[in-house]
Design a protein around this motif. Structure first.
Motif, short mmCIF file in Angstrom:
data_model
loop_
_atom_site.label_atom_id
_atom_site.label_comp_id
_atom_site.label_asym_id
_atom_site.label_seq_id
_atom_site.Cartn_x
_atom_site.Cartn_y
_atom_site.Cartn_z
N GLU A 36 0.81 -1.20 0.00
CA GLU A 36 0.00 0.00 0.00
C GLU A 36 0.85 1.26 0.00
OE1 GLU A 36 -2.55 -0.40 3.33
OE2 GLU A 36 -3.71 -2.04 2.46
N ASP A 85 -1.15 -1.97 -6.32
CA ASP A 85 -2.17 -1.34 -5.49
C ASP A 85 -3.03 -0.43 -6.38
OD1 ASP A 85 -3.71 0.10 -3.73
OD2 ASP A 85 -2.06 0.69 -2.42
N ARG A 117 -3.48 3.66 -5.36
CA ARG A 117 -2.40 4.63 -5.23
C ARG A 117 -1.69 4.81 -6.57
NH1 ARG A 117 -1.03 5.57 0.30
NH2 ARG A 117 -2.20 4.17 1.66
#
Length: 496
Positions: A354, A378, A381
């Motif tokens: 993350e 991810d 992001r």
């Protein structure tokens, strides 16, 4: 949106402050080349060392070191091949020159270590040394009852540390560390040191330096954090026994970190502070709990956690090149804070956790991110993230970035970029959301937001400031298919 930021605060200063302990490694092209047994050598067994793994050989090895230094000219020190020498405390030498400490595969086994004093002790501490080589020696802490460094060099000139293995010591494995470090712009006491072919495993910090012209080349650093009891207890904590793999600390200048493998560190794989003229190239960094490579130029790390100097330009990292590295599965891979003149090119970054692949963070100016391959698993992001100015609820203004260019990166991500509108972004493929202030739609074309645009198949080159107020913000050099310059053309805020 928030992303990778400095996570050490007072902790980092405290860790380094305890470290007259923190670092040493060295190189010596002029080291003695005679074979053990010649007049130029002293063997530790000649001074009573048993090498049976049971007898306490600390005093005997210290006696051999003292005799080598006292000889005229000074002699080199050898260990019999493959023997295990139990030691219980620090061995040290000051003012040793033009010599070699040859381990020949022998081991210094720290067992039942004496308690450390107010400073952290070191198994082998060498100070004010010149043209010294330390090679083929293993240092191992067998029970980790006390906090020790493995090998420390201070005030080291033209030295080599080669083929040294440090296993399980509770502070730094190998360090070249001057305390205090050199002021910004001043010559370092440690200069011209090579650390190569070394292995550091299971230590709190792997290799740490703060000298000038230090080369950290072809080493392996592994903390195996994920298999430790600490990992089983949950997320990383400040009391961790495992920090950073390779540290380039405040006071460093012209340091090269090249061709190393760094795995499973408790914090960053390669962590640097307010350094100057740093090259990090060709390293493989995997599985680190925090960053793969972090440049943290925002604070001065001296003797206390509260020692923060207001002259921010003196504290910034300056002249940083990060190129050709492979970074896999770190929690955030490349993170840049408070740095000037940064080039990030040709890196392969695959992020499964993350965070972002590359973050150009607060206080950074004149950064170029070009030709990297970023694969971001991810979906929430951005693969490449550039920090805008941020105003906190209490009114505090957190600085953003200035003069950032992102160009020709190959990005595999649901969310390619996040950047302020004045960031120069050039890309070849993909739909890229830039920020709340605008978007790029660049499938099959070359498009940009902010300061520059290049399209239509022309080659583009140098850019320069343009002078027409209100409309032209830059001008850019254009080339034909044969590479001939067609001159500079104006670039406006928006072209459709």
């Amino acid at each position: 949106m928030t992303d990778m930021v400095n996570r050490r605060h007072a902790l980092r200063a405290a860790v380094v402050g305890g470290a007259a302990a923190a670092g040493a490694a060295v190189m010596a092209p002029g080291a003695a080349q005679a074979a053990p047994g010649d007049d130029g050598w002293i063997s530790v067994v000649d001074h009573g060392a048993a090498g049976d793994g049971i007898t306490d050989d600390t005093a005997a090895i210290q006696a051999a070191l003292n005799a080598a230094k006292a000889a005229v000219p000074q002699k080199s020190v050898s260990f019999p091949a493959g023997r295990v020498f139990r030691v219980t405390g620090e061995m040290s030498l000051n003012g040793y020159a033009n010599a070699t400490i040859a381990g020949n595969g022998a081991t210094l086994a720290l067992t039942g270590a004496r308690p450390t004093e107010s400073h952290i002790s070191t198994v082998l501490r060498l100070t004010d040394v010149r043209e010294l080589t330390i090679e083929d020696l293993t240092i191992r802490d067998t029970d980790r009852t006390q906090v020790y460094n493995g090998l420390l060099l201070a005030k080291a000139q033209r030295c080599v540390i080669r083929g040294v293995r440090v296993i399980d010591v509770r502070f730094t494995g190998i360090s070249v560390f001057d305390n205090p470090p050199a002021p910004v712009g001043a010559p370092a006491a440690s200069d011209d040191v090579l650390i190569t072919g070394c292995v550091v495993e299971g230590t709190r910090q792997g290799i740490s330096v703060n000298g000038r012209d230090v080369r950290i080349v072809g080493n392996h650093v592994a903390m195996d954090w994920w298999s430790t009891d600490e990992a089983a207890r949950g997320p990383w904590q400040p009391a961790s026994d495992y920090y950073d793999g390779i540290n380039v600390l405040a006071g460093s200048d012209r340091v090269v970190v090249s061709g190393n493998t760094v795995t499973d560190c408790g914090q960053s794989g390669v962590y640097t502070q307010s350094v100057r003229n740093l090259v990090v190239t060709g390293n493989t960094v995997t599985g680190c709990v925090l960053r793969g490579i972090e440049v943290d130029g925002q604070r001065k790390h001296l003797e206390s956690a509260d020692d923060v100097v207001a002259e921010k330009d003196k504290l910034r990292a300056y002249g940083v090149t990060i190129t050709g590295n492979t970074l896999l599965d770190n929690l955030g891979n490349i993170n840049i804070l408070y740095a000037l003149d940064v080039t990030i090119t040709g890196n392969r970054v695959h992020n499964k956790r993350e965070s972002t692949c590359i973050a150009i963070n607060q206080g950074t100016e004149h950064a170029v991110v070009v030709g990297n391959h970023c694969r971001q698993d991810d979906p929430n992001r951005a693969a490449i993230w550039v920090k805008p100015v941020e105003t906190l609820p209490d009114g505090t203004v957190v600085p953003g970035t200035k003069h950032v260019t992102i160009a020709w990166n190959d990005v595999e991500a649901a969310y390619d970029w996040y950047a302020p509108a004045d960031t120069v972004v050039m890309q070849r493929t993909g739909d890229a959301e830039i920020s709340a202030v605008g978007t790029i739609r660049a499938t099959g074309a070359i498009r940009s937001t902010g300061k520059m645009l290049a399209a239509g198949g022309l080659g583009v080159g140098n850019s320069a400031s343009a002078s027409r107020p209100g409309t032209v913000v830059r001008k850019i050099e254009v080339f034909d298919a044969e590479g001939r310059s067609l001159g500079f053309v104006p670039v406006y805020n928006a072209i459709t």
